[in-house]
Design a protein around this motif. Structure first.
Motif, PDB file in Angstrom:
ATOM      1  N   VAL A 129     -42.617 -16.980  21.916  1.00 54.58           N
ATOM      2  CA  VAL A 129     -41.532 -16.044  21.612  1.00 54.58           C
ATOM      3  C   VAL A 129     -41.164 -16.207  20.146  1.00 54.58           C
ATOM      4  N   MET A 130     -41.252 -15.112  19.406  1.00 54.11           N
ATOM      5  CA  MET A 130     -40.916 -15.114  17.975  1.00 54.11           C
ATOM      6  C   MET A 130     -39.590 -14.398  17.775  1.00 54.11           C
ATOM      7  N   LYS A 131     -38.828 -14.890  16.849  1.00 52.96           N
ATOM      8  CA  LYS A 131     -37.514 -14.334  16.518  1.00 52.96           C
ATOM      9  C   LYS A 131     -36.604 -14.281  17.751  1.00 52.96           C
ATOM     10  N   GLU A 132     -36.881 -15.152  18.716  1.00 51.69           N
ATOM     11  CA  GLU A 132     -36.122 -15.192  19.967  1.00 51.69           C
ATOM     12  C   GLU A 132     -36.106 -13.822  20.645  1.00 51.69           C
ATOM     13  N   ARG A 133     -37.177 -13.065  20.425  1.00 50.03           N
ATOM     14  CA  ARG A 133     -37.170 -11.687  20.921  1.00 50.03           C
ATOM     15  C   ARG A 133     -38.542 -11.194  21.354  1.00 50.03           C
ATOM     16  N   TYR A 134     -39.593 -11.477  20.578  1.00 49.94           N
ATOM     17  CA  TYR A 134     -40.909 -10.884  20.810  1.00 49.94           C
ATOM     18  C   TYR A 134     -41.838 -11.889  21.489  1.00 49.94           C
ATOM     19  N   ARG A 185     -51.591 -13.566   7.624  1.00 49.75           N
ATOM     20  CA  ARG A 185     -52.010 -14.917   7.245  1.00 49.75           C
ATOM     21  C   ARG A 185     -51.049 -15.494   6.209  1.00 49.75           C
ATOM     22  N   ASN A 186     -50.797 -16.789   6.319  1.00 53.14           N
ATOM     23  CA  ASN A 186     -49.864 -17.466   5.419  1.00 53.14           C
ATOM     24  C   ASN A 186     -50.586 -17.861   4.125  1.00 53.14           C
ATOM     25  N   HIS A 193     -42.096 -15.879  10.680  1.00 56.56           N
ATOM     26  CA  HIS A 193     -42.226 -16.891  11.723  1.00 56.56           C
ATOM     27  C   HIS A 193     -43.137 -17.994  11.206  1.00 56.56           C
ATOM     28  N   ASP A 194     -42.584 -19.174  11.009  1.00 57.91           N
ATOM     29  CA  ASP A 194     -43.350 -20.327  10.513  1.00 57.91           C
ATOM     30  C   ASP A 194     -44.161 -19.984   9.266  1.00 57.91           C
TER      31      ASP A 194
END
Length: 422
Positions: free
Chosen positions: A93-98, A130-131, A169-170
C-alpha cells in the motif's frame, strides 16, 4: 479483459528505438510493444479543452506476460532494485491509499502497476518511476504538463489520458492514471494483425485528431504518436469467425481511444532537439535535419492511419536513407528544395536522394512499398481516407494539412453531421 497488457508510456530512445525490443516486421515475427474518451461530435471541431499524459525516455515497455518480466507474487519482489526499480510485492500500500494488485508492465522508465484506490474504491494504473535522477527529472516535467492539461480540460472532454494523482514512495515518483485497455498496436498483434475497417478508423481518428489538435492549439507537440501510444478505453471484445481469413477474429465492443505518453512532448517555447519520434513514424523534416514543429505530429498520425488500414507498419525500416527511399516509392520524389536544405549531405547526390545501389533492402522496398495513389480503393469512403492520408503525408510542412483543417475533411463528415449526445 485486456488490462494486463496496458502500459502507460512507450517512448523513442535513440535513432532506432524499436531495434532492441521488437523483432523485425519484415520477418513476420513480432514481439509485444507498449502498452481513448467518448467521441464528441457536433458541427464544429473547435473545442478548446482536453487532457494529456506523459512517459519517459527510453521507455520501451513490455508487459508482465512477456518472458523477460517476472510476475508478482504476494510477499515476493518482482525485480531487484539495483538499477533503481522499486522492490515491491502484491498487497503493498502506497500513500496509505493505493494497494498493488498486479503488474501491468515494465520499461526503462520504471514499472506500471494496477492498484486499488482505497479512498474511491476504483482500480487505477500507477507508474512507478525508477529512482534515478534523469528519470526523476522527466517525471517532474511530465507532472507539470499533466497538471497544466488537467486545468485546460477541467471537464475531461478530450481523448487524452487523465492524471489523477502523484506522490513519492521511498524515493520513487509515482503517477496515478485512469486505468485503460490495450494499445491499438497490442490489439492488432493479438488479433493476428487483421486491419481495422474504415468506419472503425474514422471513429478512432476523429478522437485522436481532436486530442492532438487541442495540444497544438495550446502550443504543445506530442512528438511520439504511434499505435502503442493510443490506448482503447476498454478493450473487451467478442469472438467472431472471419470467413475470408478462415480464423476467429476479435471484435471490439467499443472503439473509444485515448492518447498517452507525453514523455517527449514539447511546448513551442522549449528547445527542440534535432531528432524526435519513433523511427517508423518520423517525419522527413526530422530525418533531413531541417527543424520541426507541430506538423511532425500530423505526419506521424498519417503513418498511424495507414497502419490501422493495412495491419502493418507503413515504413518498416531501421535506416534513415532506406526510410527516405521508402517514402519516395510510396509518395513520390522528395522535393529538391528540401534535399538542398538538408545538413545530411550524404543522403543527397546530384540533387536527388542518394539511393541507387541494388540490394536486398531495395528489393524489399520495390516489393512491399506500393505507391499510395495506386492502392486500390474499394469505396468512396476509402478514397476519402486515402485523400486525407495523402494530405498528411506531404513532404513540405508548409503544404501539409493541419489537424484543424483535417477535422473538416470530408472523411469526417458522417461524424460532424451526428447530433451531440444530450
Amino acid at each position: 479483459m485486456g488490462k494486463k497488457d496496458n502500459v502507460y508510456g512507450s517512448q523513442s530512445d535513440g535513432d532506432d528505438p524499436k531495434t532492441d525490443i521488437h523483432a523485425d516486421r519484415k520477418t513476420g515475427r513480432f514481439n509485444q510493444r507498449t502498452p481513448g474518451s467518448s467521441l464528441e461530435t457536433g458541427n464544429s471541431p473547435e473545442d478548446n479543452s482536453l487532457p494529456l499524459e506523459c512517459a519517459f525516455p527510453g521507455d520501451m515497455a513490455v508487459t508482465a506476460d512477456d518472458d523477460g518480466v517476472k510476475k508478482s507474487h504476494v510477499g515476493k519482489s518482482c525485480e531487484d532494485n539495483e538499477e533503481g526499480y522499486l522492490d515491491y510485492h502484491i498487497g503493498l500500500v502506497m500513500k496509505e491509499r493505493y494497494e498493488v494488485v498486479s503488474t501491468l508492465g515494465v520499461g526503462a522508465f520504471g514499472k506500471v502497476v494496477e492498484c486499488i484506490d482505497r479512498d474511491k474504491k476504483d482500480h487505477v494504473a500507477v507508474k512507478i518511476v525508477r529512482n534515478i535522477e534523469c528519470f526523476r527529472d522527466v517525471a517532474r516535467s511530465e507532472i507539470a504538463v499533466l497538471e497544466e492539461i488537467n486545468i485546460l480540460d477541467d471537464d475531461n472532454r478530450f481523448a487524452c489520458v487523465r492524471m489523477l494523482d502523484w506522490f513519492e514512495h521511498d524515493g520513487h515518483i509515482c503517477i496515478v492514471f485512469e486505468l485503460l485497455g490495450l494499445s491499438t498496436f497490442e490489439f492488432l498483434r493479438q488479433n493476428k494483425f487483421l486491419p481495422f475497417n474504415v468506419e472503425q478508423i474514422r471513429h478512432m481518428a476523429f478522437q485522436i485528431f481532436r486530442a492532438v489538435c487541442f495540444l497544438h492549439r495550446n502550443k504543445l507537440t506530442h512528438t511520439d504518436l504511434k499505435p502503442e501510444n493510443i490506448l482503447f478505453v476498454c478493450s473487451d471484445y467478442d469472438l467472431e469467425y472471419n470467413d475470408v481469413m478462415e480464423c476467429e477474429e476479435r471484435k471490439l465492443r467499443s472503439f473509444d481511444v485515448k492518447v498517452v505518453d507525453f514523455g517527449t512532448a514539447k511546448f513551442d517555447h522549449e528547445d527542440h532537439e534535432s531528432e524526435v519520434s519513433t523511427r517508423h513514424y518520423r517525419a522527413p523534416e526530422v530525418i533531413l535535419d531541417l527543424g520541426w514543429n507541430q506538423s511532425c505530429d500530423v505526419w506521424s498520425l498519417g503513418c498511424v492511419l495507414m497502419e490501422f488500414y493495412l495491419g502493418r507498419t507503413l515504413f518498416q525500416t531501421h535506416d534513415s536513407k532506406e526510410h527516405l527511399a521508402m517514402m519516395e516509392k510510396i509518395l513520390g520524389p522528395i522535393p529538391p528544395h528540401l534535399l538542398k536544405q538538408t545538413r545530411k549531405l550524404h543522403y543527397v547526390h546530384n540533387g536527388r536522394l542518394n539511393w541507387d545501389e541494388p540490394s536486398s533492402s531495395d528489393e524489399y522496398i520495390w516489393k512491399h512499398c506500393i505507391p499510395l495513389k495506386s492502392m486500390h480503393k474499394k469505396s468512396e469512403e476509402e478514397s476519402q481516407l486515402f485523400d486525407l492520408i495523402g494530405c498528411m503525408l506531404e513532404y513540405d510542412v508548409y503544404r501539409r494539412i493541419t489537424l484543424e483543417e483535417a477535422l473538416w475533411h470530408p472523411f469526417f463528415s458522417p461524424l460532424r453531421m451526428q447530433k451531440p449526445h444530450s
